[in-house]
Motif scaffolding. Structure first.
Motif, PDB file in Angstrom:
ATOM      1  N   PRO A  95       0.802  -1.223   0.000  1.00 56.40           N
ATOM      2  CA  PRO A  95       0.000   0.000   0.000  1.00 56.40           C
ATOM      3  C   PRO A  95       0.839   1.280   0.000  1.00 56.40           C
ATOM      4  CG  PRO A  95      -0.067  -1.047   2.148  1.00 56.40           C
ATOM      5  CD  PRO A  95       0.665  -1.981   1.237  1.00 56.40           C
ATOM      6  N   VAL A  96       2.043   1.219   0.530  1.00 61.14           N
ATOM      7  CA  VAL A  96       2.950   2.360   0.577  1.00 61.14           C
ATOM      8  C   VAL A  96       4.338   1.843   0.246  1.00 61.14           C
ATOM      9  CG1 VAL A  96       4.000   4.114   2.084  1.00 61.14           C
ATOM     10  CG2 VAL A  96       1.584   3.551   2.342  1.00 61.14           C
ATOM     11  N   GLU A 101      16.554   8.467  -0.715  1.00 63.62           N
ATOM     12  CA  GLU A 101      17.049   9.715  -1.288  1.00 63.62           C
ATOM     13  C   GLU A 101      17.818   9.495  -2.592  1.00 63.62           C
ATOM     14  OE1 GLU A 101      19.534  11.529   1.665  1.00 63.62           O
ATOM     15  OE2 GLU A 101      21.016   9.923   1.587  1.00 63.62           O
ATOM     16  N   CYS A 102      18.251   8.271  -2.861  1.00 65.05           N
ATOM     17  CA  CYS A 102      18.948   7.973  -4.116  1.00 65.05           C
ATOM     18  C   CYS A 102      17.979   7.930  -5.292  1.00 65.05           C
ATOM     19  CB  CYS A 102      19.714   6.652  -4.012  1.00 65.05           C
ATOM     20  SG  CYS A 102      18.660   5.176  -4.014  1.00 65.05           S
ATOM     21  N   GLY A 103      16.672   7.954  -4.985  1.00 60.76           N
ATOM     22  CA  GLY A 103      15.667   7.956  -6.035  1.00 60.76           C
ATOM     23  C   GLY A 103      14.986   6.622  -6.258  1.00 60.76           C
ATOM     24  N   HIS A 104      15.469   5.573  -5.651  1.00 61.72           N
ATOM     25  CA  HIS A 104      14.915   4.240  -5.867  1.00 61.72           C
ATOM     26  C   HIS A 104      13.987   3.832  -4.727  1.00 61.72           C
ATOM     27  CE1 HIS A 104      18.519   4.144  -8.447  1.00 61.72           C
ATOM     28  NE2 HIS A 104      17.764   3.389  -9.217  1.00 61.72           N
ATOM     29  N   THR A 105      12.984   3.036  -5.078  1.00 60.46           N
ATOM     30  CA  THR A 105      12.167   2.410  -4.047  1.00 60.46           C
ATOM     31  C   THR A 105      12.800   1.065  -3.728  1.00 60.46           C
ATOM     32  OG1 THR A 105      10.684   1.348  -5.636  1.00 60.46           O
ATOM     33  CG2 THR A 105      10.042   3.524  -4.809  1.00 60.46           C
TER      34      THR A 105
END
Length: 152
Positions: A95-96, A101-105
């Protein structure tokens, strides 16, 4: 666990990490009874995880802001999110997601600060630390639990 051992406390902290600051917003987002929320917020303030800061004089109203101690709880919540995403998420996905901060999930890992290896039930052994109560070190169950080495 005395502090975090109820259902609502981690949820209040989660909402604080999401940016919720005001009592009514916590109450609305969580659907928790006002008296329960009051108790949890007061406890988190007493324990130093949240700071109550006035934002209005008449009537006096407060915001609840994460302290350094409270922000340091984030890895615990992130680990809970990871577990929930792995074992409870619907087929559509979590759901989340957490975007670094590097841009990746991705998902958080608990790793050794020395070698970077993963902490898992298979790779970690618990040992008595210097803060373990001296009066309990000689107990048979303590010796059994910690491999019999209670000298620390």
């Amino acid at each position: 666990m005395d502090l975090l051992g109820d259902w609502w406390t981690p949820l209040v902290l989660r909402e604080a990490f999401y940016g919720v600051r005001r009592f009514d917003d916590f109450q609305q987002s969580l659907g928790v009874a006002r008296n329960t929320l009051t108790t949890r917020l007061n406890r988190l303030v007493e324990e130093g995880l949240l700071e109550r800061v006035p934002y209005q004089d008449r009537p006096v109203r407060h915001e609840y802001l994460l302290t350094d101690k409270g922000r340091d709880f984030f890895p615990v919540l992130a680990a809970m999110v990871r577990w929930g995403d792995r074992w409870l998420a619907e087929e559509a996905g979590p759901p989340v997601v957490l975007r670094h901060e590097c841009g990746h999930t991705g998902h958080p890992e608990v790793v050794c600060t020395h070698c970077g290896g993963q902490y898992t039930a298979e790779t970690v052994r618990s040992e008595l630390g210097p803060g373990f109560p001296q009066r309990l070190r000689s107990r048979a169950e303590v010796q059994a639990r910690f491999g019999g080495d209670t000298r620390s």
